[in-house]
Structures are given as structure tokens and as C-alpha cells.
Design a protein around this motif. Structure first.
Motif, short mmCIF file in Angstrom:
data_model
loop_
_atom_site.label_atom_id
_atom_site.label_comp_id
_atom_site.label_asym_id
_atom_site.label_seq_id
_atom_site.Cartn_x
_atom_site.Cartn_y
_atom_site.Cartn_z
N LEU A 170 0.82 -1.21 0.00
CA LEU A 170 0.00 0.00 0.00
C LEU A 170 0.86 1.26 0.00
CD1 LEU A 170 -2.91 0.89 -0.09
CD2 LEU A 170 -2.98 0.84 2.41
N SER A 171 2.08 1.15 0.47
CA SER A 171 2.97 2.32 0.47
C SER A 171 3.31 2.77 -0.95
CB SER A 171 4.27 2.01 1.23
OG SER A 171 4.93 0.90 0.65
N TYR A 172 3.09 1.89 -1.96
CA TYR A 172 3.31 2.30 -3.35
C TYR A 172 2.27 3.30 -3.83
CZ TYR A 172 6.70 -1.52 -3.76
OH TYR A 172 7.78 -2.34 -3.59
N ALA A 173 1.23 3.51 -3.05
CA ALA A 173 0.23 4.53 -3.41
C ALA A 173 0.88 5.91 -3.52
CB ALA A 173 -0.89 4.56 -2.38
N VAL A 174 1.95 6.12 -2.75
CA VAL A 174 2.77 7.31 -2.93
C VAL A 174 3.68 7.00 -4.11
CG1 VAL A 174 4.33 8.96 -1.85
CG2 VAL A 174 2.70 7.70 -0.45
N ASP A 175 3.26 7.35 -5.30
CA ASP A 175 3.88 6.87 -6.52
C ASP A 175 4.94 7.85 -7.02
OD1 ASP A 175 4.51 5.51 -8.79
OD2 ASP A 175 2.68 6.01 -9.87
N TYR A 176 6.22 7.43 -6.96
CA TYR A 176 7.31 8.25 -7.45
C TYR A 176 7.74 7.85 -8.86
CZ TYR A 176 7.82 9.43 -2.48
OH TYR A 176 7.60 9.84 -1.19
N GLY A 177 6.97 6.94 -9.49
CA GLY A 177 7.28 6.56 -10.87
C GLY A 177 8.55 5.73 -10.97
N TRP A 178 9.26 5.89 -12.08
CA TRP A 178 10.42 5.05 -12.38
C TRP A 178 11.65 5.38 -11.53
CZ3 TRP A 178 14.69 7.40 -15.11
CH2 TRP A 178 14.45 8.73 -15.48
N LEU A 179 11.59 6.45 -10.73
CA LEU A 179 12.72 6.81 -9.89
C LEU A 179 12.43 6.55 -8.41
CD1 LEU A 179 13.91 10.09 -11.63
CD2 LEU A 179 15.11 7.91 -11.54
N THR A 180 11.54 5.60 -8.14
CA THR A 180 11.20 5.28 -6.75
C THR A 180 12.43 4.87 -5.95
OG1 THR A 180 8.95 4.61 -7.33
CG2 THR A 180 9.84 3.72 -5.28
N PHE A 181 13.35 4.16 -6.59
CA PHE A 181 14.54 3.68 -5.88
C PHE A 181 15.43 4.83 -5.40
CE2 PHE A 181 15.90 4.23 -10.21
CZ PHE A 181 17.25 4.55 -10.16
N ILE A 182 15.29 6.00 -6.01
CA ILE A 182 16.01 7.19 -5.53
C ILE A 182 15.11 8.02 -4.62
CG2 ILE A 182 17.14 9.34 -6.22
CD1 ILE A 182 17.91 8.03 -8.84
N ALA A 183 13.83 8.14 -5.01
CA ALA A 183 12.92 9.03 -4.28
C ALA A 183 12.64 8.54 -2.87
CB ALA A 183 11.61 9.17 -5.06
N SER A 184 12.45 7.24 -2.70
CA SER A 184 12.12 6.72 -1.37
C SER A 184 13.22 7.00 -0.34
CB SER A 184 11.84 5.21 -1.44
OG SER A 184 10.61 4.98 -2.10
N PRO A 185 14.49 6.74 -0.65
CA PRO A 185 15.54 7.13 0.31
C PRO A 185 15.60 8.63 0.55
CG PRO A 185 16.39 5.54 -1.28
CD PRO A 185 15.04 5.97 -1.77
N LEU A 186 15.36 9.42 -0.50
CA LEU A 186 15.36 10.88 -0.32
C LEU A 186 14.29 11.30 0.67
CD1 LEU A 186 15.93 12.41 -3.88
CD2 LEU A 186 17.43 12.60 -1.89
N PHE A 187 13.08 10.70 0.56
CA PHE A 187 12.03 11.06 1.49
C PHE A 187 12.39 10.62 2.91
CE2 PHE A 187 8.26 9.97 3.96
CZ PHE A 187 7.63 11.20 3.98
N SER A 188 13.02 9.46 3.04
CA SER A 188 13.42 8.99 4.37
C SER A 188 14.39 9.97 5.02
CB SER A 188 14.05 7.60 4.27
OG SER A 188 13.12 6.66 3.78
N VAL A 189 15.33 10.47 4.22
CA VAL A 189 16.29 11.45 4.74
C VAL A 189 15.57 12.75 5.10
CG1 VAL A 189 18.32 12.85 4.20
CG2 VAL A 189 18.21 10.46 3.47
N LEU A 190 14.68 13.21 4.20
CA LEU A 190 13.93 14.43 4.46
C LEU A 190 13.09 14.29 5.73
CD1 LEU A 190 12.96 17.25 3.49
CD2 LEU A 190 11.17 16.07 2.21
#
Length: 546
Positions: A317-337
Motif C-alpha cells: 500500500l505504500s506504493y500509493a505514494v507513486d514516485y514513478g520510475w525513480l522510486t529507488f532514488i525518491a524513497s531514500p530521499l524522502f526517508s532522509v527528508l
């Protein structure tokens, strides 16, 4: 090719990448289903293994009966439940506000313009669908403890069905339980369906800032998939699977029906009337012998697309926050933020600190890029002299430029290649700041909400006006002045227009995103100014020693 032309190419390529990334996030394949039996009301699923392909062309096959509501108030919700089917007809999120400061209305049956309800029903024998009448012990319920239970009862000569909503404090997961008592002398074959009814137009964003609202589902085989309402217009969707959830996602919020993991189910999405769609799941409950009772429990998630809340509700269900094809970069960025925000308590400050952190990370690449551009700036007068000397003889001009670059040890691609490496990170952070519900309503200085455009100065026609986009334009203009001036007058004019062109977009971007770009530009200006002065000093020293 001149460095400035390469820079133009990179900038416009970056813009195209953003547009393409936004477009592809809205696209998804649709699976087709076969034609089976017709049903009189297309909002009631078929009990067969496949859904009906009948799609009415008018609203005649779909109606929501209006009856008195049962009101439910918890620590997170204001909810109205209809006696008809026990539908959730209205749902407000108390911890999230709309533009006027009232609780955010996520669900409503008034179709003005929003139509969004949660329905469940039973199929088989004399079991009640979402169109049958339930009774309740009270007209209103208020959560006073850690849990609130709201039972609804349907009874006829053959069955007694109790539909129970169970609300838990601090949780956006609502438990929905059916208790089916077979009072008849015959065995009943029973199925259950759980669905959302949603219109096809609300929450789709604006022309300048489009966002996806539509069906989404997840299972272990297909992973996360989105289904646009426009695609369901053409072919209804059906998928038989042994796991997964289905729901409606929109910017910042999501609703999903979650079944027990061991239950085989059919996920579906179809058009039920003009601009009205049903998305849900259908499961076979098995046979109920005379005098026997069957229990079935499901869960309904309705709430913000907070990473913690989504992860706690269901797998995927966490994929509902959809970062598209760059999820592998976006998810760590959000964790840091998010980690920075927990330390500094303010999302605006967290964005600034994350921007500084990213700038430090890419400092060597940026320095190489700015060094190359500074070297080009130093030789710009000589390039202009060459242009005047060779006139329209482009071949001799190119040969002379290459010789100059070789003599001065300048890499004409050095200003662009480091930028290309950073573009995926910029795009990923763009989607993080655009889609994070945590920024919704988050204040910073004079800004009351980082998720909406800065409009401190009001609105001119339909354009929100605020200091951030204006400062962004000024920073871009200053940055252009630090770069070497193109020898081509047309390119020079185009470069001078870019701050104005880009500012038009930034007026419509969320303030949090503009804040990131502004801070990034300020840091870039400082770094570029330092490198320019250093290269200029080296050039003067070189001339003095010559």
C-alpha cells in the motif's frame, strides 16, 4: 558545438524528462474480461467468476437512495453511514484541512462535484446487497475509548446479517465484519463484494499541475498497478488473484479494500454509469448450512498517504505514494527528508537542509561543471573574435575552436556531463516534494501550506503571486549572468528569456518545491561565483607569467 548550446540542450531535456515522467505515471495497461450474464444494476457485481461487460450509457442503472444517516465521530473521522447497505456516504479527515480550514472531505454522496462512497454487499440466496435496508441501535456514535464498534443489522425470514464497523484510535484502518446466520432450511452459497463508487473528474488536479485520481491495485505477481478511469471506459478490468488489495488513489490520500491473505478474490474496475465507476473486490465465502453462522472480516483503509500509515495497513500500500520510475532514488530521499524534519520540527527547514546536503554530495561534480563553464567564460572574447574573423565559414570556425580548446585544456562537454548525472536526483526530489502528504498544511515563515503555490500577493487573473517564484526568477537571471555569454545572438536572447519562461511554471508549483529550487540556485550561484573568481585569477596569473 558550443558549451552554451549544450547547456540549453540539457535544460530543455530536463524539462522534457519531467513532462514525460509525469505522463508515464498516468499510464498503465488494462486487462480485458469476457462477457457474461446481464444484471439490472451494474453497481452490483455479478456472482460469477468474471464480471459483466455490460456498461450502461446513462445513469438509469445506478442510484444512491437517500435515507437518514448514522453519524460516527472518532479521533480521526467524521463519518455518515447510510441505512441503505450500510454504505459510508460521507467521510471527513479531522487531522487534515481543506483550503478554508474545515476538515478535509474525502468521501461524499452529493455529487457536487465529488461522488465517492464505500459500499459492501452480499450475494446469494436472500442475502442483502448494498441496496437493502439495515437497522442500527443508535443514530450517532462517539469514540470515548480506544475502540468504537458500530453494528448494523439486516434480517428477514431466511437470514440474519450483522455488519459491524470497528474503529481503532490512531488508526486509519477500519475493520468491517459480516456475521451471516442462515435461518432457512436450505444451504446458502454466499459471496461478498467490497467496492468504491467514484466519479471520473474530481481530484484530477489542474492543467498546470495534473495529478492522478483513479483505481490502483497490488498483488505479489503484478505488484503496484494504476488503472485510469478513461481506460476503464473502454474495457472493464478483472483479475482473479489469491492476494492483494484494490482501491482509489489521489494526490495525498488513498482508500483501499484489504481482504484476509488466504482469501481468493477477484479485483475489478468498471463503468457503472456516465462518469461513475466501481472499483472493488469480490470473494466467495462458501456454503452456509441451515442454522450455521459464517464470519467474514475485511479492512478498509481510508486516509492520508503517510508512509507509516500505509505500510502498517497492508503490503504494497505504500506504493500509493507513486514516485514513478525513480522510486529507488525518491524513497531514500524522502526517508532522509523525514529524518531531518523530525530533528528540526519544520518541513521548510528540512527542505533547506536536504538541499544543502544534496549540494554537498554533488559538490565535486558541480565544481567540475562550473570550472568548465568558467574556462569557457575566460575564452569567450577570443571565441567572439574568431566568429568575426571567420564569418560564415563554420568549418574553419569549428577547427579554430577545437584548437583553442586543446591549447587551453578545456573540455567543451565538461559543463554538461556532470549536470546530466544529477538530473535523476532532481526529478526524484521533484516527485517527493510534489506527492508527500506530510507537506500538506506544513507552514514555513509566511507560508501557511508548503503543498500549494505561494500566493502572498494574491492572484492576478488565475496566476498565484508570491515572493518565492519572483526570487527564483531573479536567481536564475543572476546565474545566467555568471555563465559565459553565447556568441550566437539568438542563443543569448533565448538564455535571457529562460528565467521568465521558467518562472511562469514556478508560479503554479507547490511552495515547498520552489523553496528547494531557490535554495539550490542560491548555493549554485555561490559555488559558481567562487569557481569563476578562482579561474579568473589563474588566467590573470598565467597572462602575467607569459
Amino acid at each position: 558545438m558550443e558549451t552554451k548550446r549544450l547547456i540549453l540542450f540539457v535544460v530543455f531535456s530536463f524539462s522534457l524528462l519531467l513532462l514525460w515522467d509525469s505522463w508515464q505515471k498516468e499510464q498503465t495497461p488494462i486487462e480485458t474480461v469476457g462477457v457474461t450474464e446481464k444484471i439490472s444494476d451494474s453497481s452490483i457485481p455479478s456472482s460469477s467468476a468474471q464480471l459483466t461487460n455490460n456498461m450502461p450509457a446513462s445513469n438509469l442503472g445506478f442510484q444512491l437512495a437517500q435515507t437518514p444517516y448514522i453519524t460516527v465521530t472518532t479521533d480521526l473521522y467524521n463519518i455518515s453511514i447510510s441505512n441503505v447497505g450500510g454504505d459510508i456516504r460521507s467521510l471527513e479527515l479531522l487531522k487534515h484541512k481543506d483550503g478554508e480550514g474545515a476538515p478535509y472531505l474525502m468521501m461524499s454522496d452529493n455529487a457536487n462535484p465529488l461522488l465517492y462512497v464505500a459500499q459492501t454487499g452480499l450475494l446469494g440466496g436472500d442475502l442483502p446487497s448494498h441496496k437493502d435496508i439495515y437497522s442500527a441501535m443508535r443514530a450517532s456514535y462517539q469514540m470515548n475509548d480506544n475502540e468504537l464498534v458500530v453494528p448494523l443489522v439486516f434480517e428477514n425470514s431466511a437470514v440474519k446479517v450483522t455488519k459491524t464497523y470497528r474503529f481503532t484510535k490512531n488508526s486509519y484502518v477500519i475493520q468491517v465484519t459480516y456475521s451471516l446466520l442462515n435461518k432457512s432450511l436450505n444451504t446458502i452459497k454466499s459471496s461478498v463484494y467490497l467496492q468504491f463508487i467514484h466519479d471520473g473528474t474530481t481530484h484530477q488536479g489542474s492543467a498546470m499541475m495534473p495529478s492522478f485520481t483513479g483505481t490502483a491495485y497490488f498483488n505479489n505477481k503484478d505488484k503496484f498497478t494504476k488503472l485510469a478511469f478513461d481506460d476503464v471506459d473502454k474495457k472493464p478490468f478483472s483479475l482473479v488473484t489469491s492476494d492483494g488489495w484494490i482501491g482509489i488513489i489521489q494526490r495525498y490520500f488513498a482508500g483501499a479494500w484489504i481482504l484476509p491473505s488466504e482469501t481468493s478474490r477477484e479485483l475489478y474496475s468498471k463503468k457503472v454509469a456516465d462518469n461513475i465507476y466501481a472499483s472493488g473486490t469480490l470473494a466467495f465465502l462458501g456454503e452456509i448450512d441451515p442454522g450455521s453462522t459464517k464470519l467474514f472480516t475485511s479492512e478498509l483503509f481510508v486516509g492520508p498517504q503517510s508512509k507509516d500509515d500505509l505500510a502498517a495497513a497492508a503490503e504494497g500500500l505504500s506504493y500509493a505514494v507513486d514516485y514513478g520510475w525513480l522510486t529507488f532514488i525518491a524513497s531514500p530521499l524522502f526517508s532522509v527528508l523525514s529524518g531531518i524534519q523530525k530533528a528540526v520540527i519544520n518541513w521548510g527547514v528540512a527542505i533547506i537542509l536536504l538541499t544543502i546536503l544534496i549540494k554537498l554530495l554533488f559538490y565535486p561534480l558541480s565544481a567540475a561543471s562550473y570550472r568548465s563553464m568558467a574556462q569557457m567564460r575566460e575564452v569567450a572574447p577570443r571565441l567572439q573574435s574568431m566568429k568575426e574573423k571567420f564569418g560564415d565559414d563554420k568549418q574553419k570556425m569549428q577547427q579554430a575552436m577545437m584548437e583553442l580548446y586543446k591549447t587551453e585544456k578545456i573540455n567543451p562537454l565538461g559543463g554538461c556531463l556532470p549536470i546530466l548525472v544529477q538530473i535523476p536526483v532532481f526529478i526524484a526530489l521533484y516527485w517527493v516534494l510534489l506527492g508527500s502528504v506530510e507537506l500538506r498544511g506544513a507552514p514555513f515563515l509566511y507560508i501557511s501550506d508548503l503543498s500549494v503555490p505561494d500566493s502572498l500577493f494574491g492572484t492576478l487573473w488565475f496566476v498565484p503571486l508570491g515572493p518565492l517564484p519572483l526570487l527564483m526568477a531573479a536567481s536564475m537571471f543572476l546565474q545566467m549572468k555568471l555563465n559565459p555569454k553565447p556568441t550566437d545572438p539568438m542563443q543569448a536572447r533565448l538564455m535571457m528569456m529562460m528565467p521568465i519562461i521558467f518562472s511562469i511554471f514556478f508560479f503554479f508549483f507547490p511552495a515547498g518545491l520552489v523553496l528547494y529550487w531557490l535554495v539550490n540556485n542560491i548555493l549554485s550561484i555561490g559555488q559558481q561565483w567562487y569557481v569563476n573568481n578562482k579561474i579568473h585569477a589563474e588566467a590573470l596569473k598565467k597572462k602575467g607569467n607569459a
